[in-house]
Design a protein around this motif. Sequence first.
Motif, PDB file in Angstrom:
ATOM      1  N   UNK A 244       1.836   9.687   9.325  1.00 17.92           N
ATOM      2  CA  UNK A 244       2.872   8.695   9.020  1.00 17.92           C
ATOM      3  C   UNK A 244       2.421   7.838   7.843  1.00 17.92           C
TER       4      UNK A 244
ATOM      5  N   UNK B  67       0.255  -2.176  -0.552  1.00 16.27           N
ATOM      6  CA  UNK B  67       0.725  -0.805  -0.297  1.00 16.27           C
ATOM      7  C   UNK B  67       2.014  -0.822   0.518  1.00 16.27           C
ATOM      8  N   UNK B  68       2.075  -1.732   1.520  1.00 15.26           N
ATOM      9  CA  UNK B  68       3.312  -1.835   2.300  1.00 15.26           C
ATOM     10  C   UNK B  68       4.467  -2.314   1.421  1.00 15.26           C
TER      11      UNK B  68
ATOM     12  N   UNK C  35       5.978  -0.968   9.479  1.00 20.07           N
ATOM     13  CA  UNK C  35       5.945  -2.017  10.498  1.00 20.07           C
ATOM     14  C   UNK C  35       5.593  -3.352   9.854  1.00 20.07           C
TER      15      UNK C  35
ATOM     16  N   UNK D 286       8.794  14.212   9.259  1.00 24.90           N
ATOM     17  CA  UNK D 286       9.106  13.043   8.445  1.00 24.90           C
ATOM     18  C   UNK D 286       8.330  11.837   8.951  1.00 24.90           C
ATOM     19  N   UNK D 287       7.747  11.086   8.017  1.00 27.64           N
ATOM     20  CA  UNK D 287       7.036   9.885   8.419  1.00 27.64           C
ATOM     21  C   UNK D 287       8.012   8.791   8.809  1.00 27.64           C
ATOM     22  N   UNK D 288       7.500   7.765   9.445  1.00 29.03           N
ATOM     23  CA  UNK D 288       8.363   6.656   9.819  1.00 29.03           C
ATOM     24  C   UNK D 288       8.964   6.038   8.566  1.00 29.03           C
TER      25      UNK D 288
ATOM     26  N   UNK E  32       5.737   0.550  -1.013  1.00 26.85           N
ATOM     27  CA  UNK E  32       6.241   1.802  -0.430  1.00 26.85           C
ATOM     28  C   UNK E  32       7.767   1.952  -0.555  1.00 26.85           C
TER      29      UNK E  32
ATOM     30  N   UNK F 277       9.577   4.938  -2.461  1.00 22.26           N
ATOM     31  CA  UNK F 277      10.507   5.817  -1.740  1.00 22.26           C
ATOM     32  C   UNK F 277      11.807   5.951  -2.518  1.00 22.26           C
TER      33      UNK F 277
ATOM     34  N   UNK G 212      -4.758  -5.507  -0.096  1.00 21.20           N
ATOM     35  CA  UNK G 212      -4.466  -4.111  -0.420  1.00 21.20           C
ATOM     36  C   UNK G 212      -3.398  -3.561   0.525  1.00 21.20           C
ATOM     37  N   UNK G 213      -3.543  -3.887   1.831  1.00 20.41           N
ATOM     38  CA  UNK G 213      -2.566  -3.415   2.811  1.00 20.41           C
ATOM     39  C   UNK G 213      -1.185  -3.984   2.494  1.00 20.41           C
TER      40      UNK G 213
ATOM     41  N   UNK H 169      -1.377   4.187   4.967  1.00 17.58           N
ATOM     42  CA  UNK H 169      -1.677   2.905   4.310  1.00 17.58           C
ATOM     43  C   UNK H 169      -2.822   2.205   5.034  1.00 17.58           C
TER      44      UNK H 169
ATOM     45  N   UNK I 102       0.386  -7.520   9.827  1.00 15.86           N
ATOM     46  CA  UNK I 102      -0.208  -8.327  10.897  1.00 15.86           C
ATOM     47  C   UNK I 102      -0.186  -9.806  10.569  1.00 15.86           C
TER      48      UNK I 102
END
Lengths: 227, 200
Positions: A3, B41-42, B8, B2-4, B45, B49, B37-38, A8, B11
């Motif tokens: 996923x 990237x989120x 989400x 297929x990825x999600x 995305x 896409x 970094x997280x 990530x 955090x």
Amino acid sequence: MIDTPDLIESLARDTRRLRPVRSPLARAGGWLLLAAAIMLLLGIAHGIRPDIGTQLQKPSFVLGIAASLLTGVLAAIGCLMASLPDRSRRWLLLPLPSLALWVSTIGYGCLTDWVSIDSTGMHPGEAVRCFVTLLVVSLPLSLAMFAMLRHAARLRPAALTVTAGLAVAAITSTALSLFHPLDASIMILIWNLGTAALLVTLEGAAGRRLLARFARLSSFHEKPRPG
Amino acid sequence: MLGTMEPPPSRTEPPATSPAEWSDLMARSQDGDAAAYRRLLLGITPYLRTIALRAHRNPGDAEDAVQDILLTLHAIRDTYDRTRPFKPWLAGIARYRIADRLRAMGIAASREVALDLEHETFAAPDTNIETTLDHHALRAALQALPANQRQAVTLLKLREMSLKEAAAVSGTSIASLKVATHRGIKALRRLLAQPGGGDD
């Protein structure tokens, strides 16, 4: 397939402090310094060609050597610039004017010296020494250039490797002109254009695989299988 | 698979959506800040896409392309120059990766044939169940056997009785049942092997 959020997450876990690569101009400068060092060592070990004084008085020789040197410098800058994803690939056109000049001086020399080929003829010993010079100059320069271009392995690298090959060929040709008295113009043509074409072809063919290997060696490159 | 489709929630903070913020986050990522970094990237995305969906009709292919771009970004993140904006750098990676993928997919498409459901049986006789288990042919071949062999094969092989049961039903000895079955099977094999043998 993993996923995307999981991917990530794993990439974020893999991150660490890293040093950004130097600017393309700085790297091109470093590469040219390496080329200069190799030429200096060759000059000490082998000596400049004996007729350098008379040759330097010929405008076609000076123009040719300046054009090949300039082609090498501009091709190195161009391919390092274009290897970055946010720079235009038009940088690859940078060496074209000086390349045209270089090729035209070879052609001119060839035409003017055409009749003297038989009187000055090439000796095999000289040809072998020339080839050794060629290898000694071009191999380290090729390896250094591909190490610097490894980041571009996944960014459509074919045109980059051809330009990198041109940079190496031009610098090598400059060294050959300085160190070897190749007066027979047809031999200069064969060496200059032939080695340039050979380097461009070989590196164009092998460059992609070489770049990918460099990239695998140097960085995290684990790609999940699509499925 | 297929990825999600929707990332989400982060955090700590919401994903970054503005390109100016991306440049800052990328610079912090180069310093080893995993949270930045997280978030980066989120944040990028959905943008990736959108680009990928413009090139790929299949959402699965588009998601593969997104992941490919993320992996490439990760591999060459030291080439980002923090004095320059991040978005053109990212867009360049996306452009090259998608072009490369489309080219590879084009080459694959020119060399491969996609199989639909109706292609799952092939022209070769071995692959078609209807041919290997042709009940009509078997029944016709059975009818061609002598009566005692037909009875032995039917009881022992088709109804799967034991030798004792079959002997009781048919009123013959076990030994003669064995012989009749052996001969019957041999005869069936010969009949069914004939071209067109056992046809109605």
